[in-house]
Structures are given as structure tokens and as C-alpha cells.
Scaffold this active site. Structure first.
Site, PDB file in Angstrom:
ATOM      1  N   SER A  63       0.798  -1.240   0.000  1.00 55.18           N
ATOM      2  CA  SER A  63       0.000   0.000   0.000  1.00 55.18           C
ATOM      3  C   SER A  63       0.824   1.281   0.000  1.00 55.18           C
ATOM      4  CB  SER A  63      -0.939   0.019   1.201  1.00 55.18           C
ATOM      5  OG  SER A  63      -2.016  -0.848   0.983  1.00 55.18           O
ATOM      6  N   LYS A  66       0.208   3.484  -2.886  1.00 53.51           N
ATOM      7  CA  LYS A  66      -1.056   4.215  -3.105  1.00 53.51           C
ATOM      8  C   LYS A  66      -0.878   5.726  -3.295  1.00 53.51           C
ATOM      9  CE  LYS A  66      -4.031   0.847  -0.712  1.00 53.51           C
ATOM     10  NZ  LYS A  66      -4.611   0.506   0.606  1.00 53.51           N
ATOM     11  N   TYR A 188      -3.991  -2.775  -9.902  1.00 60.73           N
ATOM     12  CA  TYR A 188      -3.715  -2.464  -8.490  1.00 60.73           C
ATOM     13  C   TYR A 188      -2.813  -3.531  -7.857  1.00 60.73           C
ATOM     14  CZ  TYR A 188      -4.579  -2.357  -3.460  1.00 60.73           C
ATOM     15  OH  TYR A 188      -4.408  -2.359  -2.099  1.00 60.73           O
ATOM     16  N   VAL A 258       1.476  -3.668   3.960  1.00 64.96           N
ATOM     17  CA  VAL A 258       1.394  -4.913   4.730  1.00 64.96           C
ATOM     18  C   VAL A 258       2.650  -5.793   4.641  1.00 64.96           C
ATOM     19  CG1 VAL A 258      -1.110  -5.100   4.918  1.00 64.96           C
ATOM     20  CG2 VAL A 258       0.047  -6.047   2.909  1.00 64.96           C
TER      21      VAL A 258
END
Ligand code: GLN
Length: 312
Positions: A63, A66, A188, A258
Site C-alpha cells: 500500500s 497508493k 492495483y 502490509v
């Protein structure tokens, strides 16, 4: 002569050992990570890089991609068009919540998965191949070197992505996504599988701290206005349902992943990155959070802190 910053960072190498947490295993490939690896890196806007621990150990960015992909969407589509698709409000929910804002029917922000899948779909490109290559080059320019891709992590997440698949199809149902939701999902998951080191992450954070210019290559990667926008969203939403705690106790715009990385950005000064794979209940590196809290306190990094003596 010893460098005082290096000495200080080395004094933190044993900090937070007992922070607890557990390595992510919902992506099977991530469960193989060595939980005791640790790295702490600082990159300054004038191009100094300090490293403690396994700063050159590669892992998937997850992430932490992002905010960077969101910045690319802002550049490609403009802030107004992006705002038609994804809001900038903290959701107070976990990163993988299957929901849209009930008033707007849009994802609350681009830091949670729903908003990040949307942002990935807004990157220009004739097909997924070209879009992903642009995403990879974009992240590489922030890092100042060519970033690789972990095909095993990608396959592992793709084959178990039931929750993110549900989110992507929900986005299509509400016409936030206007084309194939599987394509946006694939895009993604690819971006999450790019390989970085903690040194890369510190440089990427320092490029944000430096208004979009990489401190070493001196390349202008992103426009300063887009960087301000992204840092604002990282401040309010980057740490998901722990964003309030984080901004109070650490006080810098941040993003976690993560795999166990966390980046923090002190605008005009430096980028920080910590890596330790055991995660707390929010999905943030448990030891990483403790290290950030201590550094912020001792180096007086909190954005709201008035007299600062961390310029050196
Ligand atoms: N690829 C991961 C997911 O979507 C990223 C999550 C994260 O790093 N918080 O579940």
C-alpha cells in the site's frame, strides 16, 4: 569522524523488539517473510541517505504505492477529474473495507483499497501493460533507480484477492469504474507487487518532502501542487483507522504497507522509512510505529512542533 545522525539511528536499532504483532498471511507469499528483519533509513532533501539494518533488503511495496499512483492519476487527469471519482475524507475504516461513502457513492479516499483501485484505473495508457509500465517508471523516478517486480507476490495476491475483487466489482456497479473491474484489480495488484528496499522508500519519501524533485537525480518527478495534495491526503487518511492516533503521536504525513514498511515525510526536510514485518491490528508495522514515535519525539519532527532544531 562519526556522523551524529548515523550514531543516533544506530542507537535505535534495538528499539521496539517487543512491539508484538504478526506477519501478514492473507497474501500467502507474504507469510514467508522473516519477522526479525529490520531497517531504518532517512533521506534528506539535500541528498544524504542514512541506513541502519537491512536497508537493501527487497520486499513488495504494497500500500505504500497508493500515494504515488494517486499522484500519477492527478497528473494524468487533473485534480478536478480525479475528485469526481474519489474523495479525500478519512473513512475511519480498515484499509480493505467493502464500502463507499453513503452520500457520494465514491470511495472515501485514495489510501484505502477502494480508492486505490479507482486511482489505478485513472492512470493513462492504451492497455494494462502500458499503464503498469508507466506506474513502474513513475515509482522508479521517485526512488531514483529502476524498481523490479515480484511475480510470485503478484500471483499469490491475485489468486486470493476475493475481498479486493468484491471491492472492484462494487466500484463497477456504482460506475466509479467505467470499464472492466478485473483490469483495474489486476493493475492495483501489480502495483502492490513492485519491489522496493527501505532505502528506496526513504528516497521516495524524500522526493515528496522535496516538493516532487528527487534529491539525488534532481529530476522533477511530480508537480509541487500535486505533491501538496498527496501529502494532505496522507496526513488525514494514510494510516486508515489509526490516522488520528498517528498524526497526534508522530505528526508527519505517512503511509504503511502490509509487507511491513512505513514511510513518513517531513516537508522541506526529509523522508523516513522503517521496515519490520510484524503488523498491528491496523495492518501497520508494530515495531515501525514504535520507532517512528520515538524518532519523532527525539528529533522533534512533529509538524505542529514550533521550535525545531532538526535542521542539520
Ligand atoms: N495489496 C494489499 C491489499 O490490497 C495492500 C494492503 C496494504 O498494504 N495495506 O490487501
Amino acid at each position: 569522524m562519526r556522523n551524529p545522525i548515523q550514531d543516533y539511528l544506530e542507537s535505535l536499532a534495538d528499539h521496539g523488539h517487543d512491539a508484538g504483532g504478526a506477519v501478514a498471511d492473507y497474501i500467502p507469499e507474504l507469510a514467508a517473510a522473516d519477522p526479525d528483519r529490520f531497517a531504518l533509513c532517512i533521506a534528506t532533501v539535500d541528498g544524504h541517505l542514512y541506513t541502519v539494518g537491512d536497508g537493501d533488503l527487497p520486499y513488495s511495496i504494497q500500500s505504500i504505492s497508493k500515494p504515488f499512483t494517486y499522484a500519477l492519476a492527478l497528473q494524468d487527469r487533473g485534480a478536478a477529474a480525479v475528485a469526481q471519482k474519489v474523495d479525500v475524507e478519512p473513512s475511519g475504516d480498515a484499509f480493505n473495507e467493502i464500502s463507499l461513502d453513503p452520500r457520494t457513492n465514491r470511495p472515501s479516499n485514495p489510501m484505502i483499497n477502494a480508492g486505490a483501485i479507482t486511482a489505478a484505473s485513472l492512470v493513462d495508457g492504451v492497455d494494462n501493460e502500458e499503464r503498469f509500465e508507466r506506474v513502474r517508471q513513475w515509482h522508479s523516478a521517485f526512488a531514483g533507480r529502476q524498481l523490479g517486480f515480484d511475480a510470485q507476490v503478484y500471483q499469490s495476491e491475485l489468486s486470493t484477492a476475493h475481498r479486493n475483487r468484491a471491492i472492484a466489482h462494487m466500484l463497477r456497479e456504482f460506475e466509479v469504474l467505467e470499464s472492466d473491474p478485473e483490469g483495474a484489480l489486476d493493475q492495483y495488484i501489480r502495483q502492490c507487487a513492485m519491489k522496493v528496499t527501505t532505502e528506496d522508500l526513504a528516497m521516495m519519501a524524500a522526493t515528496l518532502a522535496n516538493g516532487g524533485v528527487n534529491p539525488i537525480s534532481e529530476e522533477r518527478v511530480a508537480q509541487a501542487t500535486d505533491v501538496e495534495h498527496v501529502l494532505s491526503v496522507m496526513t488525514s487518511c494514510g494510516m486508515y483507522d489509526a490516522a488520528g492516533d498517528w498524526i497526534t503521536s508522530v505528526g508527519v504525513p505517512a503511509k504503511s504497507g502490509v509487507s511491513g514498511g512505513i514511510i513518513g515525510v517531513l516537508p522541506g526536510q526529509l523522508g523516513l522509512a522503517v521496515f519490520s514485518p510484524r503488523l498491528d491490528s491496523h495492518g501497520h508495522s508494530a515495531r515501525g510505529v514504535e520507532v517512528f514515535e520515538r524518532i519523532s519525539d527525539e528529533m522533534e519532527l512533529h509538524l505542529m512542533h514550533v521550535t525545531r532544531n532538526s535542521r542539520t
